[in-house]
Structure formats: C-alpha cells, structure tokens
Design a protein around this motif. Structure first.
Motif, PDB file in Angstrom:
ATOM      1  N   ALA A 158      43.273 -11.989 -25.346  1.00  0.00           N
ATOM      2  CA  ALA A 158      44.240 -10.940 -25.637  1.00  0.00           C
ATOM      3  C   ALA A 158      44.659 -10.161 -24.393  1.00  0.00           C
ATOM      4  CB  ALA A 158      43.668  -9.978 -26.680  1.00  0.00           C
ATOM      5  N   PHE A 159      43.712  -9.913 -23.480  1.00  0.00           N
ATOM      6  CA  PHE A 159      43.992  -9.005 -22.376  1.00  0.00           C
ATOM      7  C   PHE A 159      44.234  -9.698 -21.039  1.00  0.00           C
ATOM      8  CE2 PHE A 159      41.250  -6.468 -25.290  1.00  0.00           C
ATOM      9  CZ  PHE A 159      42.263  -5.626 -25.744  1.00  0.00           C
ATOM     10  N   SER A 160      43.941 -10.992 -20.958  1.00  0.00           N
ATOM     11  CA  SER A 160      44.243 -11.678 -19.711  1.00  0.00           C
ATOM     12  C   SER A 160      45.691 -12.104 -19.703  1.00  0.00           C
ATOM     13  CB  SER A 160      43.328 -12.892 -19.523  1.00  0.00           C
ATOM     14  OG  SER A 160      43.608 -13.864 -20.510  1.00  0.00           O
ATOM     15  N   ALA A 165      44.461 -11.266 -15.427  1.00  0.00           N
ATOM     16  CA  ALA A 165      44.806  -9.897 -15.097  1.00  0.00           C
ATOM     17  C   ALA A 165      43.820  -9.344 -14.095  1.00  0.00           C
ATOM     18  CB  ALA A 165      44.803  -9.046 -16.373  1.00  0.00           C
ATOM     19  N   GLY A 166      44.344  -8.640 -13.128  1.00  0.00           N
ATOM     20  CA  GLY A 166      43.479  -8.032 -12.136  1.00  0.00           C
ATOM     21  C   GLY A 166      43.174  -8.936 -10.981  1.00  0.00           C
ATOM     22  N   SER A 167      43.570 -10.211 -11.019  1.00  0.00           N
ATOM     23  CA  SER A 167      43.305 -11.120  -9.919  1.00  0.00           C
ATOM     24  C   SER A 167      44.441 -11.026  -8.934  1.00  0.00           C
ATOM     25  CB  SER A 167      43.153 -12.554 -10.428  1.00  0.00           C
ATOM     26  OG  SER A 167      44.340 -12.975 -11.031  1.00  0.00           O
ATOM     27  N   ALA A 168      44.144 -11.092  -7.683  1.00  0.00           N
ATOM     28  CA  ALA A 168      45.166 -10.988  -6.661  1.00  0.00           C
ATOM     29  C   ALA A 168      44.967 -12.131  -5.691  1.00  0.00           C
ATOM     30  CB  ALA A 168      45.071  -9.644  -5.956  1.00  0.00           C
ATOM     31  N   GLY A 169      45.778 -13.206  -5.872  1.00  0.00           N
ATOM     32  CA  GLY A 169      45.712 -14.329  -4.952  1.00  0.00           C
ATOM     33  C   GLY A 169      44.348 -14.951  -4.865  1.00  0.00           C
ATOM     34  N   GLY A 170      43.624 -15.036  -5.961  1.00  0.00           N
ATOM     35  CA  GLY A 170      42.305 -15.655  -5.951  1.00  0.00           C
ATOM     36  C   GLY A 170      41.231 -14.716  -5.452  1.00  0.00           C
ATOM     37  N   GLY A 171      41.516 -13.422  -5.349  1.00  0.00           N
ATOM     38  CA  GLY A 171      40.531 -12.463  -4.874  1.00  0.00           C
ATOM     39  C   GLY A 171      39.641 -11.976  -5.986  1.00  0.00           C
ATOM     40  N   ARG A 172      39.638 -10.668  -6.173  1.00  0.00           N
ATOM     41  CA  ARG A 172      38.732 -10.057  -7.145  1.00  0.00           C
ATOM     42  C   ARG A 172      39.068 -10.502  -8.563  1.00  0.00           C
ATOM     43  NH1 ARG A 172      39.139  -3.913  -6.796  1.00  0.00           N
ATOM     44  NH2 ARG A 172      41.163  -4.436  -7.724  1.00  0.00           N
ATOM     45  N   ARG A 173      38.069 -10.901  -9.283  1.00  0.00           N
ATOM     46  CA  ARG A 173      38.289 -11.331 -10.658  1.00  0.00           C
ATOM     47  C   ARG A 173      38.581 -10.129 -11.532  1.00  0.00           C
ATOM     48  NH1 ARG A 173      33.419 -14.291  -9.597  1.00  0.00           N
ATOM     49  NH2 ARG A 173      33.847 -16.470  -9.137  1.00  0.00           N
ATOM     50  N   GLY A 174      39.464 -10.339 -12.486  1.00  0.00           N
ATOM     51  CA  GLY A 174      39.790  -9.273 -13.412  1.00  0.00           C
ATOM     52  C   GLY A 174      38.710  -9.078 -14.457  1.00  0.00           C
ATOM     53  N   LYS A 175      38.875  -7.985 -15.194  1.00  0.00           N
ATOM     54  CA  LYS A 175      37.902  -7.690 -16.244  1.00  0.00           C
ATOM     55  C   LYS A 175      37.902  -8.783 -17.307  1.00  0.00           C
ATOM     56  CE  LYS A 175      38.042  -2.649 -15.773  1.00  0.00           C
ATOM     57  NZ  LYS A 175      38.338  -1.372 -16.453  1.00  0.00           N
ATOM     58  N   TRP A 219      31.022 -13.973 -19.247  1.00  0.00           N
ATOM     59  CA  TRP A 219      29.884 -13.493 -20.024  1.00  0.00           C
ATOM     60  C   TRP A 219      29.881 -14.120 -21.420  1.00  0.00           C
ATOM     61  CZ3 TRP A 219      25.532 -11.453 -18.622  1.00  0.00           C
ATOM     62  CH2 TRP A 219      25.453 -10.733 -17.416  1.00  0.00           C
ATOM     63  N   SER A 220      31.061 -14.362 -21.977  1.00  0.00           N
ATOM     64  CA  SER A 220      31.140 -14.981 -23.299  1.00  0.00           C
ATOM     65  C   SER A 220      30.551 -16.386 -23.285  1.00  0.00           C
ATOM     66  CB  SER A 220      32.587 -15.013 -23.782  1.00  0.00           C
ATOM     67  OG  SER A 220      33.107 -13.701 -23.913  1.00  0.00           O
ATOM     68  N   VAL A 221      30.767 -17.109 -22.187  1.00  0.00           N
ATOM     69  CA  VAL A 221      30.167 -18.439 -22.075  1.00  0.00           C
ATOM     70  C   VAL A 221      28.643 -18.335 -22.071  1.00  0.00           C
ATOM     71  CG1 VAL A 221      29.941 -20.476 -20.615  1.00  0.00           C
ATOM     72  CG2 VAL A 221      32.169 -19.393 -20.884  1.00  0.00           C
ATOM     73  N   LEU A 222      28.119 -17.373 -21.336  1.00  0.00           N
ATOM     74  CA  LEU A 222      26.666 -17.188 -21.310  1.00  0.00           C
ATOM     75  C   LEU A 222      26.135 -16.810 -22.692  1.00  0.00           C
ATOM     76  CD1 LEU A 222      26.218 -15.261 -17.927  1.00  0.00           C
ATOM     77  CD2 LEU A 222      25.861 -17.693 -18.388  1.00  0.00           C
ATOM     78  N   VAL A 223      26.873 -15.958 -23.402  1.00  0.00           N
ATOM     79  CA  VAL A 223      26.462 -15.590 -24.756  1.00  0.00           C
ATOM     80  C   VAL A 223      26.510 -16.811 -25.678  1.00  0.00           C
ATOM     81  CG1 VAL A 223      27.038 -14.156 -26.757  1.00  0.00           C
ATOM     82  CG2 VAL A 223      27.164 -13.185 -24.469  1.00  0.00           C
TER      83      VAL A 223
END
Length: 345
Positions: free
Chosen positions: A35-37, A78-88, A95-99
C-alpha cells in the motif's frame, strides 16, 4: 501413553494456532508494503535534461547527471534514492519475510508434534492434509522469492488463502489426533500423500500468481485506452510486477509440481493394488485426481503451444486448481468411496 499423546496433540494445536497468528501478522506487513511503497512507478527516462547555468564570464556549471531509467518490471520503493537508503516500506517488507519464516517454523513444529502424537505421518485426514498443504504453499512462495525477490510484496495475496485454509482446517475440518485406521497403515501413505500435498500446496501458490497475472494483463490492455479510468482493482493491478514475471513464476511452479503429482498418482495406483487388489477402479477420488492431472497436462501443453500462451493458458491453470479444490472439499465430504478418510469430528 494416551495422556502423553493427548498432551502432544494439544501442543500441536497451540503451535498451529500460533502459526496462523504469525502468518496474519506477516500478511499485514506485506499489505503495508504494497500500500505504501511506490511499487510499479518508473522513473521517466524521457525527462528533459537539466539546464546548464552559465555565470557571467565564468565557466559553465555542469548539470547533475540524469537519473537512469528503471528497467521495466522493476520496482521503486518509497524513500529510496538511487539505490541508497531503503524506505520504510522496504524495511517492512523485509521484516515480513522474516515473520513469514517464523510462522513456517511454528507451522513445521505443529506438524512434527502432531506426528509424535499420532505416531505416524500426520496427513491421514483433511485437517492434517490442509495443514501440510498450507505449509508447502508458504514454502513455495519463499522459494519464488529466492529467485524473484521483486515479488516480495505479493505475500499478502499468497498468505491470505493459506490463512483462510488453515482457519477452515482448524474449525470445520478439525480432527482429533488418533491412530491410523488399518487401511492407512502402510509406508505408501508417507510416499503417496506426501507427494500429493507438496504438489497441491505449491499449485495453490501458482493459482494465486495466475490470478494476479490476469489482473495485471487486463490492466495493461485497458491502460492503453484514452478514456481508461482504473477502479480499485485497476489501481491495485498497476502496482503489480510485470505480467510476464507473474506468468513465469506461476508456470515454473506448475512445471515443478506436475511431475510430483504424476508420481503420486502412480504410487497411489501401486498402493491400491496392494490394498484392494486392483491398480485403478475409478473411485471418485481416483477419477478426480485423474481429471486434475489431465487439466495440468493441458496447461503445460498449452504453454508449449504459441497460440495458447498467456491468458488462455492461465485460465486452464485456474481450472486445474478448481478441480483440486472440488476434489478436496466436495469429494472428501459429500461423495462416499474407498478414499473416505475425511476424519471430521
């Protein structure tokens, strides 16, 4: 021994319920990522280049290089900038994969403890078979993620039928832990039913991906129309990966499952000869198993035929899973035959 068996069965039921809760939590996480990505949004490769500003009498100011276009079918979070910081959203998805893996561990423990409680392989009735098939469905999705990690945010669509099936198994289809009936006390049970549960659990994941493929391909066709106004389904479909990626993943799962299902039918025939003195008797369960095999054989043949690829083959895939569902629910519960081992209590 009866008391120990009952205690182990109670522990198994608790682990089963815990697995459902953990899967539901993972499903919420996948839904949040979806929904948010900014999945499906591509950077515009045709954007006009930035202007060069020339100072008075000075050297030209070099403009920043244009951001590269994102290949078709890839995702931008969302929140990613050219492969930099990962978005929320990306972090939530990881984390969902780990769950999901944690839920699969609880689920596996539930099946293992149930095996100890009944002192046999725990898939002799509808409740146990549904539990094993649900676990295989989750494992198939995790295997798809290993090869196609860009499909991660589809976990909500895959886990929804798994959670619903497990809820149905734990309520309507639940059966108390008990020893095997004499007809099932054979090593063929471990071979035949294991292969069937693996194949049908994986085919459930393929069916989910096929439904998503049909939604995506429909959106792609209609989005070319000048007056196209996407509704709720169209808006969701716009965020899905490319139709080709979904179709490829669904096909690979069927290509993996069909040989297992074929061997399962052969093993079942050998078991039938040992138990009932004939390899094939057109029992309702046998008949519908053969129908399922024919439908998926047609699907694989259709995929190999140029004129039947795409949506036509996808509908054959869904027809096959519909036959599996009918065989599991209607034939087991309504139709009586030699394979009447629903075990409902």
């Amino acid at each position: 021994m009866a008391g120990i068996s009952g205690s182990m069965a109670h522990v198994s039921d608790g682990l089963f319920t815990t697995a459902i809760a953990v899967y539901a939590l993972a499903m919420i996480g996948y839904t949040a990522e979806f929904a948010f990505s900014r999945v499906g949004r591509k950077l515009d490769a045709s954007a006009a280049p930035a202007r060069e500003l020339v100072g008075a009498g000075g050297p030209p100011v070099v403009s920043a290089p244009a951001r590269p276009a994102v290949p078709a079918g890839s995702t931008v979070l969302a929140g990613s900038a050219g492969g930099g910081r990962r978005g929320k959203a990306d972090r939530i998805g990881r984390w969902s994969v780990l769950v999901t893996v944690l839920g699969a561990l609880f689920h596996t423990a539930s099946i293992a403890v149930r095996a100890i409680a009944v002192d046999a392989v725990p898939w002799s009735n509808m409740y146990e078979f549904a539990s094993v098939a649900g676990l295989i469905g989750v494992a198939a999705f995790l295997a798809v993620l290993w090869r196609l990690p860009q499909l991660r945010f589809l976990g909500a669509f895959v886990l929804l039928p798994v959670v619903l099936m497990m809820f149905l198994a734990g309520t309507v289809l639940y059966s108390q832990a008990q020893p095997l009936v004499p007809a099932l006390q054979s090593y063929w049970l471990a071979i035949h039913v294991t292969l069937v549960s693996i194949a049908e659990g994986a085919l459930m994941t393929s069916a989910v991906l096929t439904v998503l493929y049909l939604a995506k391909s429909r959106h792609d066709r209609r989005s070319t129309l000048p007056d196209y106004q996407p509704g709720t389904i169209g808006t969701l479909a716009a965020k899905l990966p490319s139709a080709a990626a979904l179709d490829k993943a669904a096909y690979r799962i069927v290509a993996f499952s069909f040989p297992l299902y074929t061997v399962a039918i052969i093993c079942g025939a050998i078991w039938a000869e040992a138990a009932w003195g004939r390899y094939w008797g057109w029992d309702p369960k046998e008949t519908w198993a053969f129908i399922v095999w024919v439908v998926y054989a047609c699907y694989l043949h259709a995929r190999a035929t140029a004129g039947w690829r795409g949506r036509a083959a996808a509908w054959i895939n869904l027809t096959g899973f519909g036959a599996i569902t009918f065989n599991f629910l209607v034939v087991n519960i309504v139709v009586s035959g030699l394979h009447s081992y629903a075990g409902l209590s």
